[in-house]
Design a protein around this motif. Structure first.
Motif, PDB file in Angstrom:
ATOM      1  N   SER A  37       0.842  -1.204   0.000  1.00 29.47           N
ATOM      2  CA  SER A  37       0.000   0.000   0.000  1.00 29.47           C
ATOM      3  C   SER A  37       0.870   1.245   0.000  1.00 29.47           C
ATOM      4  N   HIS A  38       0.268   2.347  -0.440  1.00 27.13           N
ATOM      5  CA  HIS A  38       0.914   3.662  -0.450  1.00 27.13           C
ATOM      6  C   HIS A  38      -0.182   4.686  -0.208  1.00 27.13           C
ATOM      7  N   ASP A  39      -0.187   5.300   0.970  1.00 26.41           N
ATOM      8  CA  ASP A  39      -1.286   6.171   1.386  1.00 26.41           C
ATOM      9  C   ASP A  39      -0.777   7.523   1.862  1.00 26.41           C
ATOM     10  N   PHE A  40      -1.647   8.522   1.726  1.00 27.03           N
ATOM     11  CA  PHE A  40      -1.401   9.858   2.263  1.00 27.03           C
ATOM     12  C   PHE A  40      -2.505  10.179   3.262  1.00 27.03           C
ATOM     13  N   TYR A  41      -2.128  10.801   4.365  1.00 24.64           N
ATOM     14  CA  TYR A  41      -3.085  11.165   5.398  1.00 24.64           C
ATOM     15  C   TYR A  41      -2.944  12.646   5.736  1.00 24.64           C
ATOM     16  N   LYS A  42      -4.079  13.304   5.840  1.00 26.77           N
ATOM     17  CA  LYS A  42      -4.083  14.689   6.304  1.00 26.77           C
ATOM     18  C   LYS A  42      -4.353  14.705   7.802  1.00 26.77           C
ATOM     19  N   VAL A  43      -3.509  15.396   8.534  1.00 26.27           N
ATOM     20  CA  VAL A  43      -3.648  15.485   9.977  1.00 26.27           C
ATOM     21  C   VAL A  43      -4.116  16.898  10.330  1.00 26.27           C
ATOM     22  N   VAL A  44      -5.222  16.988  11.037  1.00 29.28           N
ATOM     23  CA  VAL A  44      -5.785  18.268  11.467  1.00 29.28           C
ATOM     24  C   VAL A  44      -5.716  18.320  12.983  1.00 29.28           C
ATOM     25  N   GLN A  60       2.659   7.137   3.959  1.00 29.74           N
ATOM     26  CA  GLN A  60       2.941   5.831   4.532  1.00 29.74           C
ATOM     27  C   GLN A  60       2.984   4.777   3.437  1.00 29.74           C
ATOM     28  N   VAL A  61       4.009   3.913   3.493  1.00 30.51           N
ATOM     29  CA  VAL A  61       4.202   2.853   2.503  1.00 30.51           C
ATOM     30  C   VAL A  61       4.339   1.522   3.240  1.00 30.51           C
ATOM     31  N   GLN A  62       3.679   0.494   2.703  1.00 29.44           N
ATOM     32  CA  GLN A  62       3.822  -0.862   3.238  1.00 29.44           C
ATOM     33  C   GLN A  62       4.281  -1.785   2.112  1.00 29.44           C
ATOM     34  N   VAL A  63       5.379  -2.502   2.351  1.00 30.77           N
ATOM     35  CA  VAL A  63       5.971  -3.398   1.349  1.00 30.77           C
ATOM     36  C   VAL A  63       5.947  -4.818   1.896  1.00 30.77           C
ATOM     37  N   ILE A  64       5.389  -5.749   1.108  1.00 28.86           N
ATOM     38  CA  ILE A  64       5.338  -7.157   1.500  1.00 28.86           C
ATOM     39  C   ILE A  64       6.427  -7.917   0.749  1.00 28.86           C
ATOM     40  N   ASP A  65       7.388  -8.461   1.469  1.00 23.05           N
ATOM     41  CA  ASP A  65       8.479  -9.232   0.874  1.00 23.05           C
ATOM     42  C   ASP A  65       8.206 -10.708   1.129  1.00 23.05           C
ATOM     43  N   THR A  66       7.536 -11.362   0.184  1.00 25.93           N
ATOM     44  CA  THR A  66       7.165 -12.760   0.376  1.00 25.93           C
ATOM     45  C   THR A  66       8.389 -13.675   0.362  1.00 25.93           C
ATOM     46  N   GLY A  67       9.424 -13.288  -0.383  1.00 22.75           N
ATOM     47  CA  GLY A  67      10.624 -14.111  -0.451  1.00 22.75           C
ATOM     48  C   GLY A  67      11.325 -14.232   0.885  1.00 22.75           C
ATOM     49  N   ASN A  68      11.434 -13.120   1.609  1.00 19.28           N
ATOM     50  CA  ASN A  68      12.098 -13.122   2.915  1.00 19.28           C
ATOM     51  C   ASN A  68      11.114 -13.276   4.068  1.00 19.28           C
ATOM     52  N   ILE A 212     -10.995   4.584  15.840  1.00 17.43           N
ATOM     53  CA  ILE A 212     -10.435   4.275  14.534  1.00 17.43           C
ATOM     54  C   ILE A 212     -11.539   3.721  13.650  1.00 17.43           C
ATOM     55  N   TRP A 213     -11.686   4.285  12.434  1.00 20.46           N
ATOM     56  CA  TRP A 213     -12.646   3.799  11.454  1.00 20.46           C
ATOM     57  C   TRP A 213     -11.919   2.871  10.479  1.00 20.46           C
ATOM     58  N   VAL A 214     -12.411   1.647  10.324  1.00 19.75           N
ATOM     59  CA  VAL A 214     -11.798   0.652   9.445  1.00 19.75           C
ATOM     60  C   VAL A 214     -12.756   0.316   8.314  1.00 19.75           C
ATOM     61  N   ASP A 215     -12.309   0.488   7.088  1.00 24.78           N
ATOM     62  CA  ASP A 215     -13.075   0.102   5.904  1.00 24.78           C
ATOM     63  C   ASP A 215     -13.130  -1.428   5.860  1.00 24.78           C
ATOM     64  N   VAL A 216     -14.328  -2.006   6.009  1.00 18.03           N
ATOM     65  CA  VAL A 216     -14.449  -3.456   6.120  1.00 18.03           C
ATOM     66  C   VAL A 216     -14.234  -4.167   4.788  1.00 18.03           C
ATOM     67  N   GLN A 217     -14.301  -3.432   3.688  1.00 14.78           N
ATOM     68  CA  GLN A 217     -14.086  -4.060   2.384  1.00 14.78           C
ATOM     69  C   GLN A 217     -12.606  -4.110   2.025  1.00 14.78           C
ATOM     70  N   ARG A 218     -11.895  -3.002   2.265  1.00 17.19           N
ATOM     71  CA  ARG A 218     -10.470  -2.957   1.926  1.00 17.19           C
ATOM     72  C   ARG A 218      -9.567  -3.312   3.097  1.00 17.19           C
ATOM     73  N   HIS A 219     -10.148  -3.446   4.310  1.00 15.20           N
ATOM     74  CA  HIS A 219      -9.398  -3.824   5.502  1.00 15.20           C
ATOM     75  C   HIS A 219      -8.263  -2.835   5.781  1.00 15.20           C
ATOM     76  N   LYS A 220      -8.630  -1.556   5.855  1.00 21.44           N
ATOM     77  CA  LYS A 220      -7.623  -0.546   6.164  1.00 21.44           C
ATOM     78  C   LYS A 220      -8.256   0.609   6.937  1.00 21.44           C
ATOM     79  N   MET A 221      -7.430   1.276   7.729  1.00 25.89           N
ATOM     80  CA  MET A 221      -7.888   2.423   8.490  1.00 25.89           C
ATOM     81  C   MET A 221      -8.130   3.606   7.557  1.00 25.89           C
TER      82      MET A 221
END
Length: 239
Positions: A37-44, A60-68, A212-221
């Motif tokens: 994932s690669h997301d931007f958040y606005k903080v107020v 914020q970036v999340q990288v999944i390394d399946t090999g390691n 915290i609000w979690v999108d139940v379809q995409r499983h993300k905050m």
């Protein structure tokens, strides 16, 4: 000797106050929901009486390394007066922390944490002074810098209270315990006519509390409301 019988009401009250501890590797966590994932958040930021103080952006970036078999989480956070906060965390594919590194620019501090089961090795550089230490830990903790990104993949049942232990340097020690509860369902409007169906989690730890609000379809905050000890309120909204 008299036997104490629990009434249904008393039994319900005791159950409501019991806590289930969620640990890395638990079968209740949906690891398959962890995706790149690669997301931007606005903080107020508001003060304690609701006056608007400032706004800034986080990336914020999340990288999944399946090999390691690892997950890399990286954040760049704007801070007041021209500072940038950068941190990166590496954990196993089952969320056991391995290493966390953070620093600011212009550089005034740097943390390098390495985790090895029950031991955490800490290197802290602050105000020109380098300090190293080793902490004995109870097994089953997360890295606090990345754990919020994993809440959306954890199973929370309404009416139950959960405890999540997260490593954090500072008062009151090295563990910041989160108390989590799934409290209600909600919808959140998006651009256009598509509303997100969300489950709302209440959290409380040694430093803050909120929702915290979690999108139940995409499983993300997608939204977070935080009340900090200082009295300031922070809302994080996905851009």
């Amino acid at each position: 000797m008299k036997l104490l019988l629990l009434t249904p009401l008393l039994a319900l009250m005791l159950a409501a106050h019991s806590q289930t501890v969620i640990r890395p590797g638990d079968a209740s966590i949906h690891y398959e929901w962890l995706v790149p994932s690669h997301d931007f958040y606005k903080v107020v930021v508001f003060d304690s009486v609701g006056h608007h103080l400032m706004e800034f952006m986080n990336e914020q970036v999340q990288v999944i390394d399946t090999g390691n078999g690892t997950i890399l989480s990286v954040r760049v956070r704007q801070a007041p007066f021209g500072r940038l906060m950068r941190d990166s965390s590496i954990c196993t594919s089952h969320l056991t922390p391995l290493r966390m590194h953070e620093f600011d620019e212009p550089k005034t501090f740097e943390h390098d944490f390495r985790f090895a089961g029950r031991e955490a090795y800490v290197s802290e550089f602050k105000k020109g002074v380098l300090k190293k230490d080793t902490f004995n830990m109870e097994e089953g903790y997360f890295d606090e810098n990345s754990v919020e990104g994993f809440f959306a993949c954890m199973t929370f049942e309404m009416g139950h209270v959960y405890r999540i232990n997260a490593f954090r340097i500072g008062h009151p020690g090295t563990i910041n315990a989160y108390e989590m509860e799934y409290v209600f369902d909600d919808t959140r409007g998006q651009t256009g006519d598509n509303d997100l169906n969300c489950k709302v989690l209440r959290f409380k730890n040694a430093y803050s509390n909120g929702y915290i609000w979690v999108d139940v379809q995409r499983h993300k905050m997608v939204k977070e409301y935080i009340q900090m000890d200082s009295g300031k309120k922070v809302v994080i909204v996905e851009k």
